[in-house]
Design an enzyme around this catalytic site. Structure first.
Site, PDB file in Angstrom:
ATOM      1  CG  ASP A 462      14.917 -70.571  27.159  1.00  0.00           C
ATOM      2  OD1 ASP A 462      14.308 -69.545  27.516  1.00  0.00           O
ATOM      3  OD2 ASP A 462      15.923 -70.534  26.426  1.00  0.00           O
ATOM      4  NE  ARG A 466      20.547 -68.993  26.791  1.00  0.00           N
ATOM      5  CZ  ARG A 466      20.742 -70.283  26.969  1.00  0.00           C
ATOM      6  NH1 ARG A 466      21.700 -70.703  27.775  1.00  0.00           N
ATOM      7  NH2 ARG A 466      19.985 -71.180  26.351  1.00  0.00           N
ATOM      8  CG  ASP A 467      21.394 -63.072  24.595  1.00  0.00           C
ATOM      9  OD1 ASP A 467      21.497 -64.265  24.967  1.00  0.00           O
ATOM     10  OD2 ASP A 467      22.112 -62.589  23.696  1.00  0.00           O
ATOM     11  CD  GLU A 468      17.433 -69.085  24.403  1.00  0.00           C
ATOM     12  OE1 GLU A 468      16.929 -69.976  23.717  1.00  0.00           O
ATOM     13  OE2 GLU A 468      18.584 -69.158  24.878  1.00  0.00           O
ATOM     14  CG  ASP A 475      13.041 -76.200  27.078  1.00  0.00           C
ATOM     15  OD1 ASP A 475      13.079 -76.066  25.847  1.00  0.00           O
ATOM     16  OD2 ASP A 475      14.036 -76.097  27.803  1.00  0.00           O
ATOM     17  CD1 TRP A 528      11.435 -76.815  20.619  1.00  0.00           C
ATOM     18  CD2 TRP A 528      12.124 -78.925  20.363  1.00  0.00           C
ATOM     19  NE1 TRP A 528      12.641 -76.950  21.283  1.00  0.00           N
ATOM     20  CE2 TRP A 528      13.082 -78.239  21.132  1.00  0.00           C
ATOM     21  CE3 TRP A 528      12.343 -80.274  20.077  1.00  0.00           C
ATOM     22  CZ2 TRP A 528      14.234 -78.849  21.631  1.00  0.00           C
ATOM     23  CZ3 TRP A 528      13.507 -80.893  20.565  1.00  0.00           C
ATOM     24  CH2 TRP A 528      14.418 -80.180  21.319  1.00  0.00           C
ATOM     25  CD  GLU A 741      20.935 -74.376  27.823  1.00  0.00           C
ATOM     26  OE1 GLU A 741      20.329 -74.226  26.753  1.00  0.00           O
ATOM     27  OE2 GLU A 741      21.688 -73.497  28.309  1.00  0.00           O
ATOM     28  CG  HIS A 762      17.652 -74.454  30.450  1.00  0.00           C
ATOM     29  ND1 HIS A 762      18.155 -73.192  30.297  1.00  0.00           N
ATOM     30  CD2 HIS A 762      17.139 -74.790  29.238  1.00  0.00           C
ATOM     31  CE1 HIS A 762      17.973 -72.782  29.049  1.00  0.00           C
ATOM     32  NE2 HIS A 762      17.331 -73.742  28.383  1.00  0.00           N
TER      33      HIS A 762
END
Length: 869
Positions: A462, A466-468, A475, A528, A741, A762
């Site tokens: 995605d 960041r912390d992802e 997506d 999803w 995003e 994103h």
């Protein structure tokens, strides 16, 4: 398999035949090992006589056992079935192809393609996973696991097979092996672990040799999802290595990782994808036999080992710094001019031994300083302890960041010799391009390309900052048509889908992210979970790969059956508490699921689409009963949708842009008058919003197509070119170099959106670029792999020209149009083995175009748009 031809014609060619290019086995690049004993073959025909029509071919296989020739009938040249005996493990062979036509012409033989099978059976592995005994804690840094061995003479062939729990960087005799980064990559480690193969012939020398690899945490044991969540897959890093040597006298020897290997500490003191890396350059990265410890053998199921389908992660570009200045706080600030995913490489000099240089990363600036809040808990910081005053190059090994800007602590401008950004990503071949007369649209297109490059890093993530950095299914199901035009994603996404099937729950539910590190007993989520059906369908559409449909078919069916079990008697999925039309611009910053679109409308539209695509896949695979069943189901869902959600005057429940777009593009309104009224209402809503976007992810991907279907090409173009927030070009006007995003990730005053979840890279909203390819560039497949395609650019006075090119499995398709007043010149290139249906602007009927380059002149109708859409 093609039919066998009884004899080969020897007639002299009357014209220049085409040449064969890009002969490949499966989706792997030349030099990569295959995990298939019967690899399919693909090739392209280029140049020569445009009237040449392949109707036969010959494939020559040269192996140790000799030369074999296969003669076959047919026009297929994409993923042609392997006509020879299956390859055995380690077997290397050369293949070449030539093609013939019915009038006796033959192409020259293609250049040979080297094909090599990997280790196809678990019994082929003698190596064991080994782990350092004490250098295995999270605070112990990256160990170097190694062995030393001697050979009397250099081998004539040497192949290194390697994998790891964690990520590894291989070394042999002080030489970095290969170019792969973060190998073996991220898979569902419990069920699938990739291995790599490297040709190290010429690196193994007579005498003493040292073989090993640095081990990093990576996805296996680094932080994932939330702060402190480490060891998602295991507590101990481990290496698997098998070096196979063949000598001139025919003898062989295998060096395998086992309990005799050792491990030593290195200068990498800490590594983590989210937080960064700390390295002491006074300590070598090479193994230190004098200060080494033993290893433990880790019990592991070697049947999990698989060869990769797509390319590896590698450095793909180097970008020099655009500017260097001091921030308001006095920090040394570097702007690379482009938001990327990768490394920063610095060359520094003049610093004392033990001095620290700290590099921090961010995507944007706020108040002239790095905007680090959007990183959340991710530190994205690299720290280097220097070895002395001499020039030293600083670059991490086992981390990466998403960034356009960095600041540097610990040195001044005079001590910084050079700084550049090293772009990392899966090394995908670029296959699609679009340029128009509008510079902002070109930047929007480029932004989508860069977001794909930044997020296609072993899995389709995605975001990269960041912390992802997770493989969110929602997506990629939206962006896959765009991705498949821009890049050859055939192996990359096919491999990811195998992990999706491996992670799918027994009841058919699909996790929100793949690989699934949430492991929360995922509930079915509309838009999803549909990735299970949409992504393989889009791969088949773009690349004519029936194999991916066959491999994923049970997964596709399980998802649709799961949703069927949740639907009401009228086939409506009355879903609630879902992601819905995620990131609707009207949603609160801290509640992105609170969209205007009713969640049941969104869910039922997604359900209908997946049922229809599943029926098409069943038809392709010859699953006749399933094809009828799911086609009927799709029709039932459409009837249920119209009865439950659509009024007689064309109003759709919740009356917002997304619900009309989904209804029109999903063919969910059968009554023509009602459908026309719904289209009128959609256009009305867009005009009322001053042509700004009022859709979340689900609606954004289809709204422009819906406007075209409603006969409002003018509104679609006006919406695409809108610059006020929220719009696609608002971000461009704010200096974006990737897709954001949120529509307002940065506010007009230059401040960052106050929401906790704000990324500037994103790709999901970049799904609009698929519309640009099809409607501005005019290129769209009408059969799998572009065997037939349509050229139908919607030419209006909004643009003066557009040029689109796509390298499909058969060759390059190119469309170019330019407009002067009402007159439009159109040029179309049709590659060998394909045909096109071309709508010349101003014409009422299309023309058929075969191989070659064709030119037409048309005249626009007074409205300025193509008359038929």
């Amino acid at each position: 398999m093609a039919d066998v031809e009884s004899e080969t014609s020897t007639m002299t060619p009357r014209t220049t035949p085409p040449t064969i290019t890009r002969l490949r086995a499966e989706q792997v690049l030349p030099g990569e090992v295959l995990g298939e004993p019967r690899p399919r073959l693909s090739w392209m025909l280029d140049g020569g006589d445009p009237h040449f029509r392949q109707d036969r071919f010959e494939v020559e296989l040269t192996a140790r056992s000799g030369v074999e020739l296969y003669r076959g009938h047919g026009s297929e040249n994409v993923l042609v079935a392997w006509p020879f005996r299956p390859l055995s493990s380690r077997e290397s062979a050369r293949v070449r192809v030539r093609c013939g036509s019915s009038d006796g012409e033959w192409t020259p033989w293609s250049p040979s393609c080297v094909i090599e099978a990997g280790l196809l059976d678990p019994a082929d592995w003698s190596a064991q996973f080994v782990s350092p005994r004490t250098l295995a804690g999270m605070e112990d840094g990256a160990p170097h696991v190694f062995t030393e061995f001697e050979v009397a003479q250099a081998p004539v062939a040497a192949t290194l097979y390697m994998s790891a729990h964690g990520i590894y960087e291989p070394w042999l005799n002080g030489v970095r092996v290969g170019q792969d980064v973060f190998a073996p990559g991220w898979t569902t480690y419990q069920k699938r672990v990739r291995y790599q193969a490297y040709d190290v012939t010429g690196v193994v020398a007579a005498g003493r040799n040292t073989l090993g690899a640095l081990l990093g945490n990576g996805w296996y044991r680094g932080q994932l999802v939330w702060k402190g969540n480490r060891r998602s897959y295991g507590k101990r890093l481990a290496l698997l290595a098998q070096l196979e040597l063949r000598f001139a006298d025919g003898t062989t020897r295998t060096i395998s990782s086992d309990g005799s290997w050792r491990a030593s500490a290195t200068g990498i003191l800490f590594d983590d994808f989210y937080d960064g890396q700390t390295q002491d350059l006074r300590i070598s990265l090479q193994p230190d036999p004098a200060n080494a410890e033993g290893v433990d053998v880790i019990k592991a199921d070697l049947s999990r080992l698989v060869a990769r389908r797509g390319p590896a992660v590698r450095p793909t570009e180097r970008i020099p710094a655009r500017s260097l200045k001091r921030s308001p706080s006095g920090r040394l600030l570097v702007d690379f001019g482009q938001n990327v995913a990768g490394w920063v490489e610095l060359t520094v000099a003049g610093l004392t031994e033990g001095a620290e240089v700290v590099v921090r990363h961010a995507e944007v600036l706020e108040g002239g300083e790095l905007a680090r809040r959007p990183l959340r808990s991710a530190q994205a910081t690299c720290t280097y302890i220097l070895a002395g005053e001499h020039a030293q190059t600083l670059r991490p090994t086992f981390t990466y960041s998403g960034f356009r800007y960095i600041d540097i602590l610990g040195l001044d401008e005079a001590q910084l010799v050079e700084v550049s950004a090293v772009v990392l990503g899966t090394d995908l071949e670029r296959t699609g391009w679009l340029t128009t007369s509008d510079a902002d649209l070109n930047r929007l297109h480029d932004n989508a390309v860069w977001s794909a490059r930044g997020n296609f890093l072993d899995v389709p993530t995605d975001c990269p900052q960041r912390d992802e950095r997770l493989g969110w299914t929602g997506d990629i199901q939206l962006f896959s048509p765009t991705a498949n035009f821009l890049f050859d994603t055939s192996g990359f996404l096919a491999g990811w889908l195998e992990d999706l099937a491996a992670e799918q729950l027994p009841d058919g539910s699909v996790p929100f992210i793949i690989p699934d590190v949430l492991r929360e007993g995922t509930a079915a989520a509309a838009g999803w979970g549909d990735a299970a059906v949409v992504v393989p369908s889009e791969l088949h559409r773009a690349f004519a790969d029936e194999g991916v449909l066959a491999r994923q078919y049970s997964s596709m069916r399980a998802w649709v059956d799961k949703v069927t079990s949740l639907a009401d008697e009228d086939h409506v999925w009355d879903a609630r508490d879902q992601f819905g039309d995620w990131l609707d611009p009207t949603a609160p910053p801290d509640a992105p699921m609170k969209a205007q679109a009713d969640q049941a409308v969104v869910a039922t539209a997604c359900y209908a689409r997946s049922a229809r695509l599943l029926a098409q896949a069943a038809h392709t695979l010859g699953e006749v009963r399933d094809a009828r069943r799911y086609s009927a189901l799709a029709d039932d869902i459409a009837r249920g949708f119209q009865a439950r959600f659509v009024t007689a005057d064309g109003r759709v429940l919740s009356d917002c842009q997304t619900v009309y777009a989904l209804a029109l593009c999903g063919d969910l309104i059968s009554d023509e008058a009602v459908r026309a009224a719904a289209g009128d209402r959609l256009a009305e809503l867009v005009v009322e919003a001053d042509y700004t976007v009022a859709t979340g992810l689900q609606g954004t991907a289809v709204i422009l197509d819906a406007l075209v279907m409603a006969g409002r090409v003018d509104v679609a173009y006006r919406m695409l070119r809108e610059t006020q927030m929220p719009s696609w070009l608002y971000a461009v006007g704010m200096g974006a170099t990737t897709i954001w995003e949120r529509w307002d990730s940065m506010l007009p005053d230059g401040s960052v959106n106050p929401g906790e979840m704000t990324s500037f890279n994103h790709y999901a909203n970049g799904a609009v670029v698929d519309w640009m390819h099809r409607r501005i560039g005019g290129i769209a497949p009408t059969s799998p792999g572009y065997r037939t395609f349509e050229v139908r650019p919607l030419v209006t006075r909004d643009l003066d020209f557009a040029r689109a090119r796509h390298r499909c499995p058969h060759g390059d398709i190119a469309v170019e149009w330019s407009r002067e007043g009402q007159v439009v010149d159109l040029s179309v290139r049709v590659p060998h083995g394909t045909s096109a249906t071309v709508w010349v602007p101003g014409s009422r009927e299309p023309v058929r175009a075969e191989t070659g380059t064709h030119r037409w002149r048309g005249v626009l109708h007074p409205a300025g748009a193509a008359p038929t859409v």
